[in-house]
Scaffold this active site. Sequence first.
Site, mmCIF file in Angstrom:
data_model
loop_
_atom_site.group_PDB
_atom_site.id
_atom_site.type_symbol
_atom_site.label_atom_id
_atom_site.label_comp_id
_atom_site.label_asym_id
_atom_site.label_seq_id
_atom_site.Cartn_x
_atom_site.Cartn_y
_atom_site.Cartn_z
ATOM 1 N NE ARG A 65 29.994 20.307 -88.059
ATOM 2 C CZ ARG A 65 29.443 20.185 -86.861
ATOM 3 N NH1 ARG A 65 30.201 20.309 -85.777
ATOM 4 N NH2 ARG A 65 28.161 19.936 -86.730
ATOM 5 C CD GLN A 97 20.752 15.563 -79.224
ATOM 6 O OE1 GLN A 97 20.073 14.598 -79.567
ATOM 7 N NE2 GLN A 97 21.850 15.433 -78.524
ATOM 8 C CG ASN A 98 20.966 17.015 -85.985
ATOM 9 O OD1 ASN A 98 21.787 16.432 -85.278
ATOM 10 N ND2 ASN A 98 19.931 16.399 -86.529
ATOM 11 C CG ASP A 100 22.119 19.700 -90.226
ATOM 12 O OD1 ASP A 100 20.903 19.805 -90.496
ATOM 13 O OD2 ASP A 100 22.573 18.723 -89.596
ATOM 14 C CG HIS A 115 23.469 20.874 -78.979
ATOM 15 N ND1 HIS A 115 23.591 19.514 -79.147
ATOM 16 C CD2 HIS A 115 23.184 21.053 -77.666
ATOM 17 C CE1 HIS A 115 23.388 18.902 -77.982
ATOM 18 N NE2 HIS A 115 23.133 19.813 -77.079
ATOM 19 C CB CYS A 123 30.147 39.432 -80.028
ATOM 20 S SG CYS A 123 31.473 40.170 -79.046
ATOM 21 N N GLY A 184 16.970 9.318 -83.891
ATOM 22 C CA GLY A 184 18.367 9.415 -84.327
ATOM 23 C C GLY A 184 19.293 10.005 -83.292
ATOM 24 C CB SER A 186 22.609 7.776 -78.027
ATOM 25 O OG SER A 186 22.663 6.938 -76.905
ATOM 26 C CB ALA A 228 15.173 8.844 -88.969
HETATM 27 ZN ZN LIG Z 1 31.057 42.420 -79.488
#
Ligand SMILES: [Zn+2]
Length: 242
Positions: A65, A97-98, A100, A115, A123, A184, A186, A228
């Site tokens: 990703r 929520q993206n 990237d 997110h 860590c 974009g 739901s 969008a």
């Molecule tokens: Zn650590």
Amino acid sequence: MPAPVEIGPQDRLFVLTGAGVSAESGLPTFRDSNGLWNGYRVEEVATPEAWMEDAEKVWRFYSMRRRDALRCEPNPAHYALADLERDLGDRLFLCTQNVDPLHERAGSKRLLHMHGELFRSRCEAECGRPDFFDDGIYETAADIPRCQCGAQIRPHIVWFGEMPFDMDRIFAELDRCTMLAVIGSSGTVYPAAGFVQQAHRSGARTIYIGPERPLNATMFSEVVLGKAGEVLPGLFTVPKPD
Ligand SMILES: [Zn+2]
């Protein structure tokens, strides 16, 4: 074109962007092809259990990703929101929520990645070392970096079953916004469904922007159908003081 939405001098706009906005830049989502992402199932790569079971596979997925995200460019929706931030300053609260970095690459400076972020790591033992920038590609178990404390380094991503980041701040911003735009994402599933309920209760004007009418369309003051990147540029107008 939809009628423009005027943002008055007292208005505060809360924007939630979801996978649809990234998808318009060519990034795949779990919603494509029945919950598979290039052949990976959510449960295999995006849960704490998956990490416990096979950290190498999880890192291969997030490494892929990272590579995909570097190949993509922001689209007109990202740029429209960056422009809006220049006009509104801190009266715009952008929550995505993206994971990237396309909002940042379009010029957005103040945004909350509820997110997590694809290009940050932390860590796994939460030893106190803060999360950090990381664009590493980890393909094998031997590649996975270790923290000073000895634990493995994990993606700074909110997996299914984990709490999103900064919910206190998100709820405070929902309380004080006068407008909410869900773009974009739901409208019927968490978190957007909860956000629209809360903003609605606080008396905010609520606007849904996406290609399909959501099942809870009646919860929104307005539904703007379309991609969008096509409807967002020019949708919000900010009159300049005379
Ligand atoms: Zn650590």
